[in-house]
Every structure is written in structure tokens, then in C-alpha cells.
Design a protein around this motif. Structure first.
Motif, PDB file in Angstrom:
ATOM      1  N   LEU A 107      35.669  60.477  42.195  1.00  0.00           N
ATOM      2  CA  LEU A 107      36.548  60.879  43.299  1.00  0.00           C
ATOM      3  C   LEU A 107      35.849  60.832  44.650  1.00  0.00           C
ATOM      4  O   LEU A 107      36.484  60.591  45.673  1.00  0.00           O
ATOM      5  CB  LEU A 107      37.094  62.285  43.035  1.00  0.00           C
ATOM      6  N   GLU A 108      34.541  61.083  44.671  1.00  0.00           N
ATOM      7  CA  GLU A 108      33.836  61.188  45.949  1.00  0.00           C
ATOM      8  C   GLU A 108      33.165  59.887  46.384  1.00  0.00           C
ATOM      9  O   GLU A 108      32.515  59.853  47.426  1.00  0.00           O
ATOM     10  CB  GLU A 108      32.798  62.317  45.855  1.00  0.00           C
ATOM     11  N   VAL A 109      33.322  58.846  45.593  1.00  0.00           N
ATOM     12  CA  VAL A 109      32.754  57.550  45.961  1.00  0.00           C
ATOM     13  C   VAL A 109      33.812  56.734  46.687  1.00  0.00           C
ATOM     14  O   VAL A 109      34.933  56.589  46.191  1.00  0.00           O
ATOM     15  CB  VAL A 109      32.272  56.786  44.712  1.00  0.00           C
ATOM     16  N   PRO A 110      33.505  56.166  47.858  1.00  0.00           N
ATOM     17  CA  PRO A 110      34.471  55.279  48.520  1.00  0.00           C
ATOM     18  C   PRO A 110      34.705  54.023  47.669  1.00  0.00           C
ATOM     19  O   PRO A 110      33.775  53.270  47.406  1.00  0.00           O
ATOM     20  CB  PRO A 110      33.791  54.928  49.850  1.00  0.00           C
ATOM     21  N   ILE A 111      35.936  53.839  47.241  1.00  0.00           N
ATOM     22  CA  ILE A 111      36.289  52.682  46.410  1.00  0.00           C
ATOM     23  C   ILE A 111      37.530  52.044  47.016  1.00  0.00           C
ATOM     24  O   ILE A 111      38.532  52.720  47.242  1.00  0.00           O
ATOM     25  CB  ILE A 111      36.564  53.097  44.952  1.00  0.00           C
ATOM     26  N   PHE A 112      37.449  50.755  47.297  1.00  0.00           N
ATOM     27  CA  PHE A 112      38.588  50.096  47.939  1.00  0.00           C
ATOM     28  C   PHE A 112      38.666  48.644  47.503  1.00  0.00           C
ATOM     29  O   PHE A 112      37.758  48.122  46.855  1.00  0.00           O
ATOM     30  CB  PHE A 112      38.485  50.208  49.459  1.00  0.00           C
ATOM     31  N   THR A 113      39.770  48.016  47.839  1.00  0.00           N
ATOM     32  CA  THR A 113      39.982  46.613  47.496  1.00  0.00           C
ATOM     33  C   THR A 113      39.675  45.729  48.698  1.00  0.00           C
ATOM     34  O   THR A 113      39.945  46.095  49.839  1.00  0.00           O
ATOM     35  CB  THR A 113      41.435  46.366  47.058  1.00  0.00           C
ATOM     36  N   SER A 114      39.130  44.573  48.425  1.00  0.00           N
ATOM     37  CA  SER A 114      38.870  43.613  49.490  1.00  0.00           C
ATOM     38  C   SER A 114      40.190  43.162  50.121  1.00  0.00           C
ATOM     39  O   SER A 114      41.166  42.894  49.423  1.00  0.00           O
ATOM     40  CB  SER A 114      38.125  42.401  48.942  1.00  0.00           C
ATOM     41  N   GLN A 115      40.190  43.075  51.434  1.00  0.00           N
ATOM     42  CA  GLN A 115      41.368  42.611  52.155  1.00  0.00           C
ATOM     43  C   GLN A 115      41.280  41.139  52.533  1.00  0.00           C
ATOM     44  O   GLN A 115      42.170  40.607  53.199  1.00  0.00           O
ATOM     45  CB  GLN A 115      41.572  43.467  53.414  1.00  0.00           C
ATOM     46  N   VAL A 116      40.209  40.484  52.111  1.00  0.00           N
ATOM     47  CA  VAL A 116      40.030  39.065  52.413  1.00  0.00           C
ATOM     48  C   VAL A 116      40.904  38.229  51.486  1.00  0.00           C
ATOM     49  O   VAL A 116      40.908  38.429  50.267  1.00  0.00           O
ATOM     50  CB  VAL A 116      38.555  38.653  52.247  1.00  0.00           C
ATOM     51  N   ASN A 117      41.654  37.308  52.055  1.00  0.00           N
ATOM     52  CA  ASN A 117      42.456  36.372  51.275  1.00  0.00           C
ATOM     53  C   ASN A 117      41.552  35.223  50.836  1.00  0.00           C
ATOM     54  O   ASN A 117      41.133  34.402  51.653  1.00  0.00           O
ATOM     55  CB  ASN A 117      43.620  35.849  52.118  1.00  0.00           C
ATOM     56  N   THR A 118      41.241  35.177  49.548  1.00  0.00           N
ATOM     57  CA  THR A 118      40.346  34.134  49.039  1.00  0.00           C
ATOM     58  C   THR A 118      41.097  32.954  48.415  1.00  0.00           C
ATOM     59  O   THR A 118      40.485  32.098  47.777  1.00  0.00           O
ATOM     60  CB  THR A 118      39.373  34.730  47.997  1.00  0.00           C
ATOM     61  N   ASP A 119      42.409  32.915  48.575  1.00  0.00           N
ATOM     62  CA  ASP A 119      43.191  31.781  48.072  1.00  0.00           C
ATOM     63  C   ASP A 119      42.857  30.552  48.930  1.00  0.00           C
ATOM     64  O   ASP A 119      43.063  30.558  50.148  1.00  0.00           O
ATOM     65  CB  ASP A 119      44.686  32.105  48.172  1.00  0.00           C
ATOM     66  N   PRO A 120      42.328  29.483  48.321  1.00  0.00           N
ATOM     67  CA  PRO A 120      41.962  28.308  49.112  1.00  0.00           C
ATOM     68  C   PRO A 120      43.158  27.494  49.597  1.00  0.00           C
ATOM     69  O   PRO A 120      43.008  26.662  50.512  1.00  0.00           O
ATOM     70  CB  PRO A 120      41.095  27.486  48.145  1.00  0.00           C
ATOM     71  N   PHE A 121      44.328  27.700  49.019  1.00  0.00           N
ATOM     72  CA  PHE A 121      45.489  26.902  49.366  1.00  0.00           C
ATOM     73  C   PHE A 121      46.265  27.546  50.517  1.00  0.00           C
ATOM     74  O   PHE A 121      46.419  28.764  50.585  1.00  0.00           O
ATOM     75  CB  PHE A 121      46.423  26.733  48.171  1.00  0.00           C
ATOM     76  N   ARG A 122      46.775  26.715  51.394  1.00  0.00           N
ATOM     77  CA  ARG A 122      47.644  27.134  52.477  1.00  0.00           C
ATOM     78  C   ARG A 122      48.884  26.252  52.478  1.00  0.00           C
ATOM     79  O   ARG A 122      48.811  25.064  52.175  1.00  0.00           O
ATOM     80  CB  ARG A 122      46.945  27.009  53.856  1.00  0.00           C
ATOM     81  N   GLY A 123      50.020  26.812  52.807  1.00  0.00           N
ATOM     82  CA  GLY A 123      51.266  26.050  52.829  1.00  0.00           C
ATOM     83  C   GLY A 123      51.795  25.905  54.245  1.00  0.00           C
ATOM     84  O   GLY A 123      51.337  26.575  55.169  1.00  0.00           O
ATOM     85  N   ILE A 124      52.745  25.002  54.410  1.00  0.00           N
ATOM     86  CA  ILE A 124      53.394  24.820  55.718  1.00  0.00           C
ATOM     87  C   ILE A 124      54.893  24.905  55.563  1.00  0.00           C
ATOM     88  O   ILE A 124      55.432  24.816  54.459  1.00  0.00           O
ATOM     89  CB  ILE A 124      53.000  23.458  56.346  1.00  0.00           C
TER      90      ILE A 124
END
Length: 369
Positions: free
Chosen positions: A352-369
Motif C-alpha cells: 500500500l505504501e509503495v508508489p505503483i503506477f502504469t506507464s503512460q507512454v504509448n508504445t504502439d508502433p503503428f499510427r493511423g490516418i
């Protein structure tokens, strides 16, 4: 317990009590990738991939443990050239004392892992393993404990991963009796005197332990036990636990069209694009889902489900599947990012006292248009 007293090894030990390395495929590279487990944890970040941007994010947040699904080092490197992208990542990790740990196919296979997460996001019921790999096995651990320390040793065994059977936790059997022993001249007994027979009120404690957790359960038990020499036995048992394996099959809460399911997949998996193959108006109910790249199992899915959800589908095999009448939905490999929050939640519930979080970086190499 404060965050400063919790070591990286403590976090990994708890994680592996759920997701052991032992069930990963032989060709996989799981566990410690870079760094050390012997250090105090300042923070934990979960991520699908380890990119340089993810490492920078960890450094900015004073996080020294990254738990990733995809291994940073999948194949052994022949050299570490710090002018290459991967070399720069490893150099930065070492310079800033950031440990990287990977749980790949073991997190895919285990109950509650990536494939269960994907199935549960669609609220599939009557869920079962799509491609079974094996069953969890157990050992019986029996230890004799003075009555005064029954609860301490029992708590230590449970913390070490012992006593979980199916949907039940902290299961044990305890019976009373008398223990007899005579310390010799070199002993330093907790109870009794050298050269004298001692009688102690003891309990016989029995627990089932998943085979992969035996060593850590014994270590925790011995540490909590007051005796200089601990009397315990470990026996193999024929009882097996739940099936583990790749993918899941289940039924949707209500039948829907293929297009409606594709739209639901896009929403629930939070991905930018979804491809689907088949008649958009066809009704589907039984769903097979396999995270990551599951194109090798199209034929098995065709025999068991109305629609198969998996990533990395290629043109010709998809064309063959369409001709065979199988409906396919491809949300991409990045759908596995669902593991970030679930793993973080699992760890946060214990630390409970350890900072634990998820990465907010988008690591998906694909991009769409």
C-alpha cells in the motif's frame, strides 16, 4: 511496513506467487532482465514494452522497478553497443539503477493473466482455457511447531504462497501433540537444556503448496519458526489444480453481430483501430480470444468458436480463414496493454505504501490516418 523497508525482491516474490516463471515456455526469456533485485524499492511502474521513453518516465518518477510484459532482452545480445537504441536503454537503466523484470508467456498462461483480462473485458461467461498447457501441481508441507508460535508460522507459510486451493485461501490443517527432543552440547535451543529430554506442546501443521512456491514457503516458514532446527516434511501429492494455457473461450452475455462485437472490442480494449473479417451482420456468441499474436491457432479456433479475436493477422492466412467461414477480429498486439493496470492493482493491494503506477507512454508502433 514502510516503503523504505520493502525490497525489490519482496515485490517480485509476491508477483511470482501469482505468476511463476516456471510455467513460461522454454523459448521465452522471463524474469530479471537488467539490474538487481537486491535493493529497496522506490516505486514500481508496469508497462507493456520497455522503450527509452518508458525508461525516461521511470527516472522522472523516481521509480527503480519496471515490470514489463514484453521482454527487453528476448534473445541474448552479442554485444552492448550504446550507440544503438537498445544499448542506450540498457546504459540508461544501469546508470540510474532501474531494474527491469519481464513476465511474458507466464503472464499469458496463468489464471487471471493477460488472456483472462481480455476475456473479462468482454464479460465472457462459461469461460475456459482455449489451448491447455498443463495443470498446477502441489506438494504437501508438514511442519511441527510449538503451540505458542502456531499463528506466526501459519502466517509465514501463507505469505510464502502456501495454503491456496482453487478459490480458497489460507487453507491448513492443525492437530495437537507432544514433541520430544534432547539438545546436545553444541545446540542453542529455543526451549530446553543441553543433555536433557524436553517435552513441548506442539502442533502438526499441514498445508498444500503449489510446486513452484515450495522454496519460498519453506524459507518463510523457517524464518518465522523459533526452533534452531526445524522439523518438516515435503511430500508429492497427486492432486492437481486449475488448468493453465493460452487463450480463453467463452460466451458473450448476449449474442450480437460481428460488427457490434468489433466495436465493443475497440471500446473495451481501448485501441485506435480494429480490423475484422466475415459477414458484419452475422450473429456471434461463442468467442475465442488470444492476446498478442495468435495466428498459428486459427484452425483450432474455427472448430470451437463463432469468432476469434487475436492480433498480428496476415493477409493470406486471414483470406484462408475467411474462405473457411471463420469470423476474425484483430485489435492489434497493443491490446495486451490491458495488463498494465491489472498488474499494478495486484501489487498495490499488497504494498500500500509503495508508489505503483502504469506507464503512460504509448508504445504502439503503428499510427493511423
Amino acid at each position: 511496513m514502510s516503503a523504505k523497508q520493502i525490497r525489490i525482491a519482496d515485490v517480485i516474490k509476491h508477483f511470482e506467487s501469482w505468476c511463476p516463471q516456471s510455467i513460461a515456455y522454454d523459448w521465452d526469456n522471463v524474469g530479471l532482465q537488467v539490474g538487481t533485485l537486491d535493493g529497496e524499492v522506490t516505486g514500481v511502474m508496469t508497462t507493456l514494452d520497455v522503450t527509452e521513453a518508458v525508461v525516461d518516465e521511470a527516472i522522472r518518477s523516481n521509480t527503480n522497478l519496471i515490470i514489463a510484459h514484453h521482454p527487453l532482452l528476448f534473445a541474448p545480445p552479442r554485444k552492448l553497443d550504446t550507440d544503438t537504441p537498445k544499448g542506450r536503454i540498457i546504459q540508461k537503466l544501469l546508470k540510474h539503477d532501474v531494474t527491469v523484470y519481464a513476465a511474458h508467456t507466464n503472464l499469458d498462461l496463468i489464471e487471471g493473466g493477460v488472456n483472462d483480462m481480455l476475456a473479462d473485458a468482454l464479460e465472457l461467461n462459461q469461460k475456459r482455457v482455449f489451448l491447455p498447457e498443463g495443470k498446477q501441481t502441489y506438494k504437501k508441507l508438514i511442519v511441527f511447531v510449538p503451540k505458542t508460535h502456531e499463528q506466526e508460522v501459519k502466517d509465514a507459510l501463507h505469505a510464502g504462497g502456501a495454503g491456496n486451493i482453487g478459490n480458497y485461501e489460507k487453507v491448513s490443517f492443525v492437530s495437537g501433540g507432544s514433541g520430544y527432543f534432547q539438545p546436545n552440547a553444541d545446540a542453542q535451543p529455543f526451549i530446553g537444556q543441553a543433555g536433557e529430554i524436553e517435552k513441548v506442546d506442539e502442533v502438526r501443521m499441514e498445508v498444500l503448496v503449489p510446486s513452484e512456491n515450495v522454496n519460498q514457503a519453506v524459507t518463510a516458514m523457517v524464518k518465522a519458526h523459533p526452533y534452531e532446527e526445524v522439523a518438516y516434511d515435503i511430500y508429492p501429492v497427486e492432486q492437481t489444480g486449475k488448468v493453465y494455457g493460452l487463450g480463453r473461450i467463452g460466451k458473450l452475455p448476449v449474442p450480437m453481430t460481428l460488427q457490434e462485437l468489433a466495436e465493443l472490442v475497440k471500446e473495451r480494449y481501448d485501441v485506435q483501430h480494429v480490423r475484422f473479417i466475415g459477414d458484419a451482420s452475422a450473429t456471434v456468441e461463442t468467442v475465442a480470444v488470444l492476446g498478442g499474436s495468435g495466428r498459428d491457432y486459427i484452425n483450432q479456433a474455427l472448430q470451437q468458436a463463432d469468432v476469434y479475436i487475436t492480433g498480428d493477422l496476415t493477409f493470406h492466412e486471414t483470406q484462408d480463414a475467411m474462405e473457411a467461414g471463420l469470423n476474425l477480429i484483430d485489435p492489434g498486439h497493443y491490446a495486451e496493454k490491458i495488463m498494465k493496470q491489472k498488474v499494478a492493482d495486484y501489487l498495490q493491494a499488497e504494498f500500500l505504501e509503495v508508489p505503483i503506477f502504469t506507464s503512460q507512454v504509448n508504445t504502439d508502433p503503428f499510427r493511423g490516418i
